[in-house]
Design a protein around this motif. Structure first.
Motif, PDB file in Angstrom:
ATOM      1  N   GLY A  72       0.911  -1.275   0.034  1.00 46.87           N
ATOM      2  CA  GLY A  72       0.001  -0.039  -0.053  1.00 46.87           C
ATOM      3  C   GLY A  72       1.027   1.199  -0.227  1.00 46.87           C
ATOM      4  O   GLY A  72       0.618   2.183  -0.705  1.00 46.87           O
ATOM      5  N   ARG A  73       2.026   1.057   0.686  1.00 43.37           N
ATOM      6  CA  ARG A  73       2.658   2.535   0.922  1.00 43.37           C
ATOM      7  C   ARG A  73       3.392   2.659  -0.553  1.00 43.37           C
ATOM      8  O   ARG A  73       3.818   3.745  -0.905  1.00 43.37           O
ATOM      9  N   ARG A  74       3.964   1.383  -0.995  1.00 40.94           N
ATOM     10  CA  ARG A  74       4.646   1.468  -2.297  1.00 40.94           C
ATOM     11  C   ARG A  74       3.362   2.191  -3.551  1.00 40.94           C
ATOM     12  O   ARG A  74       3.812   2.682  -4.226  1.00 40.94           O
ATOM     13  N   VAL A  75       2.274   1.663  -3.470  1.00 38.71           N
ATOM     14  CA  VAL A  75       1.455   2.263  -4.451  1.00 38.71           C
ATOM     15  C   VAL A  75       0.988   3.665  -4.209  1.00 38.71           C
ATOM     16  O   VAL A  75       1.030   4.432  -5.400  1.00 38.71           O
ATOM     17  N   THR A  76       1.212   4.145  -3.021  1.00 35.05           N
ATOM     18  CA  THR A  76       0.755   5.465  -2.561  1.00 35.05           C
ATOM     19  C   THR A  76       1.996   6.402  -2.849  1.00 35.05           C
ATOM     20  O   THR A  76       1.703   7.390  -3.754  1.00 35.05           O
ATOM     21  N   ARG A  77       3.336   5.755  -3.135  1.00 32.54           N
ATOM     22  CA  ARG A  77       4.478   6.441  -3.458  1.00 32.54           C
ATOM     23  C   ARG A  77       4.271   6.737  -5.037  1.00 32.54           C
ATOM     24  O   ARG A  77       4.655   7.676  -5.497  1.00 32.54           O
ATOM     25  N   LEU A  78       3.943   5.432  -5.593  1.00 36.79           N
ATOM     26  CA  LEU A  78       3.703   5.628  -7.203  1.00 36.79           C
ATOM     27  C   LEU A  78       2.905   6.709  -7.518  1.00 36.79           C
ATOM     28  O   LEU A  78       2.895   7.380  -8.521  1.00 36.79           O
ATOM     29  N   LEU A  79       1.865   6.714  -7.004  1.00 35.44           N
ATOM     30  CA  LEU A  79       0.585   7.788  -7.204  1.00 35.44           C
ATOM     31  C   LEU A  79       1.292   9.340  -7.042  1.00 35.44           C
ATOM     32  O   LEU A  79       0.808  10.366  -7.722  1.00 35.44           O
ATOM     33  N   GLY A  80       1.992   9.295  -6.058  1.00 32.77           N
ATOM     34  CA  GLY A  80       2.556  10.873  -5.658  1.00 32.77           C
ATOM     35  C   GLY A  80       3.742  11.092  -6.734  1.00 32.77           C
ATOM     36  O   GLY A  80       3.805  12.052  -6.891  1.00 32.77           O
ATOM     37  N   GLU A  81       4.390   9.969  -7.276  1.00 34.39           N
ATOM     38  CA  GLU A  81       5.450  10.318  -8.255  1.00 34.39           C
ATOM     39  C   GLU A  81       5.098  10.362  -9.780  1.00 34.39           C
ATOM     40  O   GLU A  81       5.669  11.054 -10.498  1.00 34.39           O
ATOM     41  N   GLN A  82       3.773   9.963 -10.173  1.00 34.39           N
ATOM     42  CA  GLN A  82       3.769   9.711 -11.457  1.00 34.39           C
ATOM     43  C   GLN A  82       2.551  10.786 -11.839  1.00 34.39           C
ATOM     44  O   GLN A  82       1.461  10.715 -10.728  1.00 34.39           O
ATOM     45  N   THR A  83       2.393  11.283 -13.048  1.00 35.53           N
ATOM     46  CA  THR A  83       1.444  12.253 -13.523  1.00 35.53           C
ATOM     47  C   THR A  83       0.558  11.122 -14.283  1.00 35.53           C
ATOM     48  O   THR A  83      -0.692  11.598 -14.969  1.00 35.53           O
ATOM     49  N   GLY A  84       0.953   9.886 -14.858  1.00 38.39           N
ATOM     50  CA  GLY A  84       0.401   9.107 -16.021  1.00 38.39           C
ATOM     51  C   GLY A  84      -0.457   8.009 -14.609  1.00 38.39           C
ATOM     52  O   GLY A  84      -0.704   8.335 -13.778  1.00 38.39           O
ATOM     53  N   LYS A  85      -0.680   7.159 -15.540  1.00 34.43           N
ATOM     54  CA  LYS A  85      -1.718   6.110 -14.749  1.00 34.43           C
ATOM     55  C   LYS A  85      -0.705   5.090 -14.166  1.00 34.43           C
ATOM     56  O   LYS A  85       0.424   4.602 -14.433  1.00 34.43           O
ATOM     57  N   VAL A  86      -1.402   4.739 -12.924  1.00 35.98           N
ATOM     58  CA  VAL A  86      -0.627   3.740 -11.983  1.00 35.98           C
ATOM     59  C   VAL A  86      -1.789   2.602 -12.016  1.00 35.98           C
ATOM     60  O   VAL A  86      -2.849   2.767 -11.719  1.00 35.98           O
ATOM     61  N   TRP A  87      -1.323   1.254 -12.277  1.00 37.99           N
ATOM     62  CA  TRP A  87      -2.147   0.077 -12.348  1.00 37.99           C
ATOM     63  C   TRP A  87      -2.089  -0.594 -11.177  1.00 37.99           C
ATOM     64  O   TRP A  87      -0.878  -0.899 -10.615  1.00 37.99           O
ATOM     65  N   VAL A  88      -3.180  -1.260 -10.682  1.00 34.93           N
ATOM     66  CA  VAL A  88      -2.889  -2.189  -9.580  1.00 34.93           C
ATOM     67  C   VAL A  88      -3.548  -3.475 -10.158  1.00 34.93           C
ATOM     68  O   VAL A  88      -5.037  -3.346 -10.755  1.00 34.93           O
ATOM     69  N   LEU A  89      -3.073  -4.768 -10.363  1.00 40.61           N
ATOM     70  CA  LEU A  89      -3.734  -5.849 -10.716  1.00 40.61           C
ATOM     71  C   LEU A  89      -3.711  -6.933  -9.255  1.00 40.61           C
ATOM     72  O   LEU A  89      -2.662  -7.218  -8.692  1.00 40.61           O
ATOM     73  N   LEU A  90      -5.312  -7.065  -9.108  1.00 41.07           N
ATOM     74  CA  LEU A  90      -5.313  -7.905  -7.995  1.00 41.07           C
ATOM     75  C   LEU A  90      -5.825  -9.372  -8.578  1.00 41.07           C
ATOM     76  O   LEU A  90      -6.665  -9.605  -9.351  1.00 41.07           O
ATOM     77  N   PHE A  91      -5.407 -10.467  -7.985  1.00 45.51           N
ATOM     78  CA  PHE A  91      -5.706 -11.943  -8.431  1.00 45.51           C
ATOM     79  C   PHE A  91      -5.627 -12.914  -7.111  1.00 45.51           C
ATOM     80  O   PHE A  91      -5.048 -12.589  -6.207  1.00 45.51           O
ATOM     81  N   ASP A  92      -6.439 -13.882  -7.339  1.00 43.08           N
ATOM     82  CA  ASP A  92      -6.707 -14.613  -6.456  1.00 43.08           C
ATOM     83  C   ASP A  92      -6.602 -16.139  -7.152  1.00 43.08           C
ATOM     84  O   ASP A  92      -6.848 -16.107  -8.504  1.00 43.08           O
ATOM     85  N   LEU A  93      -6.578 -17.209  -6.477  1.00 45.47           N
ATOM     86  CA  LEU A  93      -6.404 -18.472  -6.966  1.00 45.47           C
ATOM     87  C   LEU A  93      -8.040 -19.286  -7.252  1.00 45.47           C
ATOM     88  O   LEU A  93      -8.480 -19.251  -6.069  1.00 45.47           O
ATOM     89  N   ASP A  94      -8.205 -19.563  -8.452  1.00 46.27           N
ATOM     90  CA  ASP A  94      -9.775 -19.868  -8.687  1.00 46.27           C
ATOM     91  C   ASP A  94      -9.854 -21.373  -7.783  1.00 46.27           C
ATOM     92  O   ASP A  94      -8.969 -22.426  -8.094  1.00 46.27           O
ATOM     93  N   GLY A  95     -11.030 -21.417  -7.002  1.00 48.76           N
ATOM     94  CA  GLY A  95     -11.163 -22.832  -6.506  1.00 48.76           C
ATOM     95  C   GLY A  95      -9.893 -23.000  -5.328  1.00 48.76           C
ATOM     96  O   GLY A  95      -9.897 -24.570  -5.236  1.00 48.76           O
ATOM     97  N   PHE A  96      -9.537 -22.025  -4.858  1.00 52.71           N
ATOM     98  CA  PHE A  96      -8.126 -22.745  -3.933  1.00 52.71           C
ATOM     99  C   PHE A  96      -8.745 -23.273  -2.692  1.00 52.71           C
ATOM    100  O   PHE A  96      -7.928 -24.125  -2.139  1.00 52.71           O
TER     101      PHE A  96
END
Length: 507
Positions: A72-96
């Motif tokens: 979360g801190r790393r993404v917040t830092r990215l948002l503060g440093e970038q004027t372009g798009k910051v992407w978050v890719l969330l995944f979990d394992l199907d049927g885990f």
């Protein structure tokens, strides 16, 4: 075994931050995981943390990836440093959950650790990647849409080969939800908001099927709200008895005789009208509701079968086919539950066939394999439905004590049209004969299809040509007609049953 009443020593490292060997010994004594012990031993060997080891507050102890707070801190830092798009890719394992149920939590931990190792190897150096908890992982990046799509391909690539857990190969897929924000867009420029949107997208990806990817769009929250509302209404439907069972005949193609019937769940909503099973069963599969629905359908259909046998409406070799979920088969007590139900209605086990999703082939190890073997030993029939559309594998099929296959309707629809479906059906029939399995064709809608199937060696069929699903009260009529060779009578009766079903289900 350590006496639970014996006070356990405090397992905290020395104040200096160095990890003592006695601390490592105590961890080992109290059952710390192998991965954690390796990390502690590394620290013990040189009196301090290795260079590759992240501070304890930032590292997930099982995988070594960033924790939720750290990423979360790393993404917040990215948002503060970038004027372009910051992407978050969330995944979990199907049927885990099935992996945990079948191989135990230790086996599940092995898979999670291997996912983390493959992620580190596949992603660019320094890419923020973390485990949020359970089987949820998150990757972040800044860049263009093309760059993030390449990143998605890398993530999906790590699941191309099976993992190994408890010495068993385990096929795993992941559903990925993607969200993006920009540093100059205050509405989406926070980690919690991006995570929320990615979670919505991941849910929508799961609805599309295992291994799917969804990028968050502005029109998607309505679908999530609808899903939540439908689950709540499904719980009410179970409590208030809104669910019912319809029966579709399974017919011997050369004689027209009804050899069995499939029990199908129906939901007549008091205000929405008839809700298709493919709208509510996936929701039920994701929750404990599928076991309640399975029990309801099984008990009602067994009761009906007992009545039909008692009154001579069906013969002793007539069988009832009932769909069974993976969640039910992951219950070691399921064979005893079914045995109790059969005894209550004084039915032989051979009168029942359980239809299994083709994905059950991925769950063969341990519990599922044992449950299927017990069911088969009881004399219950086991049939793989929609065969040929998903995880078809001869090696998996040989490992399962199944008694039959149901050819998916998509292959039946293409018969005689030069699509190659004739060859596929011929191959399935040959495989079935070689393994001494019965074969049923689903979705038989025309006389030409019925004749083509008979010519290919298929003996049993199911579909609108042979009989639509009808309420129990109307099934004896359709069963009698299925025994007749009078086509005009068959058409007249089907038309009447269509009218009756339309009135009963509001469709």
């Amino acid at each position: 075994m350590v006496d639970e009443l014996t006070p356990r020593p405090r397992l905290s490292p020395a104040r200096s931050g160095r990890v003592s060997s006695s601390f490592a010994d105590r961890l080992e004594r109290y059952g710390a995981s192998g991965r954690l012990m390796r990390r502690v031993r590394e620290a013990t060997d040189d009196g301090g943390a290795p260079a590759s080891m992240k501070p304890q507050a930032e590292a997930d102890p099982l995988t070594g990836l960033l924790t939720r707070r750290a990423i979360g801190r790393r993404v917040t830092r990215l948002l503060g440093e970038q004027t372009g798009k910051v992407w978050v890719l969330l995944f979990d394992l199907d049927g885990f959950r099935f992996i945990n149920d079948g191989l135990g939590h230790a086996g599940g931990d092995e898979v999670l650790a291997q996912v983390a190792d493959r992620l580190r190897a596949a992603l660019p150096a320094g890419a923020p990647v973390g485990r949020l908890g359970g089987d949820e992982f998150l990757v972040a990046c800044a860049g263009s849409q093309d760059e993030v799509f390449r990143l998605i391909d890398r993530i999906r690539g790590i699941f191309a080969e099976p993992f190994r857990a408890a010495g068993t190969p385990v096929a795993v897929t992941a559903s990925i939800g993607v969200a993006h924000g920009a540093g100059d867009d205050e509405s989406t420029a926070t980690f919690p908001e991006l995570l929320r949107q990615a979670d919505v997208a991941m849910y929508l990806a799961k609805r599309e099927g295992s291994g799917s990817v969804t990028v968050r769009g502005s029109d998607q929250p309505d679908g999530v709200r609808e899903r939540i509302a439908l689950e709540a209404e499904l719980r009410t439907a179970l409590a208030e008895g809104q669910l019912s069972v319809a029966y579709q005949p399974i017919v011997q193609l050369d004689t027209g005789h009804a050899r069995g019937a499939e029990a199908l769940v129906r939901w007549a909503h008091p205000t929405r009208g008839s809700i298709p099973p493919n709208s509510f069963l996936p929701i039920a599969e994701e929750s404990e509701l599928i076991t309640q629905i399975g029990t309801r359908v099984r008990e009602e259909s067994l009761r009906r079968l007992a009545e039909w046998r008692t009154h001579g409406i069906v013969t002793d070799d007539f069988h009832l086919s009932v769909s069974t979920s993976s969640r039910e088969l992951n219950d070691p007590d399921f064979p005893r539950t079914l045995a109790s139900e059969l005894a209550r209605f004084e039915l032989p086990a051979a009168a029942v066939t359980l239809e299994l999703a083709e994905t059950i082939m991925l769950d063969v190890p341990r519990i599922v394999g044992g449950v299927l073997s017990e069911l088969r030993a009881m004399g219950v029939g086991l049939l793989i439905n929609s065969f040929g559309t998903g995880y078809s594998s001869l090696s998996y099929l040989q490992a399962l004590p199944v008694t039959g296959l149901k050819i998916d309707r998509s292959f039946v629809a293409g018969l005689g049209q030069g699509t190659g479906d004739d060859a596929i059906v011929r191959a399935i029939v040959a495989l079935s004969h070689a393994l001494e399995l019965t074969v049923v064709a689903d979705g038989v809608e025309t006389k030409a299809q019925s004749e083509a199937l008979a010519a290919l060696g298929v003996t049993l069929g199911q579909g609108w040509l042979l009989g639509r699903p009808v309420p129990a009260a109307h099934f004896p009529a359709i069963g009698a007609v299925a025994s007749s060779r009078d086509t005009d009578e068959l058409i007249r009766t089907l038309e009447e049953l269509l009218r009756l079903e339309s009135e009963a289900y509001g469709s």
